[in-house]
Design an enzyme around this catalytic site. Sequence first.
Site, mmCIF file in Angstrom:
data_model
loop_
_atom_site.group_PDB
_atom_site.id
_atom_site.type_symbol
_atom_site.label_atom_id
_atom_site.label_comp_id
_atom_site.label_asym_id
_atom_site.label_seq_id
_atom_site.Cartn_x
_atom_site.Cartn_y
_atom_site.Cartn_z
ATOM 1 N N ASP A 110 -32.896 -29.635 -48.356
ATOM 2 C CA ASP A 110 -32.164 -28.535 -48.974
ATOM 3 C C ASP A 110 -31.769 -29.029 -50.361
ATOM 4 O OD1 ASP A 110 -30.357 -26.675 -49.918
ATOM 5 O OD2 ASP A 110 -29.095 -26.660 -48.126
ATOM 6 N N SER A 159 -40.845 -19.060 -64.256
ATOM 7 C CA SER A 159 -41.228 -17.673 -64.011
ATOM 8 C C SER A 159 -41.317 -16.973 -65.356
ATOM 9 C CB SER A 159 -40.168 -16.990 -63.137
ATOM 10 O OG SER A 159 -40.327 -15.585 -63.134
ATOM 11 N N TYR A 193 -31.282 -14.774 -60.622
ATOM 12 C CA TYR A 193 -32.624 -15.354 -60.711
ATOM 13 C C TYR A 193 -33.030 -15.590 -62.165
ATOM 14 C CZ TYR A 193 -37.671 -15.929 -60.057
ATOM 15 O OH TYR A 193 -38.955 -16.409 -60.070
ATOM 16 N N LYS A 248 -33.874 -19.193 -64.211
ATOM 17 C CA LYS A 248 -35.190 -19.531 -64.758
ATOM 18 C C LYS A 248 -35.131 -19.768 -66.267
ATOM 19 C CE LYS A 248 -37.440 -19.529 -60.906
ATOM 20 N NZ LYS A 248 -37.976 -20.793 -60.360
#
Length: 317
Positions: free
Chosen positions: A85, A166, A178, A182
């Site tokens: 993790d 991304s 998100y 990135k």
Amino acid sequence: MFFYILIFLATFYLWWRWRAQDGQKIRDLTDKYIFITGCDSGFGNLAARTFDKKGFRVLASCLTEAGAVELKAATSEQLQTVLLDVTDTDNVRKVAEWIKAEVGSAGLWGLVNNAGIMGPSAPTDWLNIEHFRAPIETNLIGLINVTLHLLPLVKKARGRLVNISSTGGRLAVWGGGYVPSKFGVEGFNDSLRRDMKAFGVKVSCIEPGLFKTGLSNRKKIIEEREAIWDQLPPAIRKQYGEGKEKLVQMLQNTNLSLVVQCMEHALTSINPQSRYSAGWDAKLLWVPLSSMPTAIQDFVLLRNKSAPARHKIHLNS
């Protein structure tokens, strides 16, 4: 006329020379260790299986025991799995110690930071800080932590660092944690690449477009968004109208090997690229759009969003 012919020949020569250098690859892979995070499914899973077949000594981390068992069953005895993790610092430290013992004096040729999550995607004023925290902790802080723990081993091998970012790290297509995570990966990748240049370590960043993976599961994204919508204060819901914010249905790339091919080039080419774009949408839409003026970006992206119900908004001054 002669001048234009000369320019053409010079351009062709430079292109040919670049292609020749770009195609030069490292030959012996069997003694090279690579560590890939996030191998339960998606890009990481396919990368682990692909590189195992090519002869790399693959160390693959999975988040779940089930993911590790399935991957081990689909690969050779040489591939090894470990549970990781990336948000758990103690777990990261112990895995780093295990990798150090495995690779020995050879060091770690390649680190592929692939583990990541999407998190809720919705307009910013629908979200709370926890919606942002989870993707940033996994996609950015976790990636940095794994890199810091394994960097001495990569430097020993004068190897490769490959960070999966991304097109969302170039262009903020939607709200949520998100995209900021990135953008952070892009910045970390650039500073790391420059820092490692003196040590012979080559650092690459891969920017996939929209791919059909568990990360981009449309049903899950819609369910998460609807759950957030149901918890919004009446005032916010009134501002957006009962139609809610629509989720743009975009074509997704289904060929995950496009991303794995970029990983392979970054790990095996004598001259790896600093950045790779994977997917038709990345190459033809997102990357070009990210270089255009802000006004053009906003025009294109806002056309695909539901406008708030402005006639219903009554804000206190």
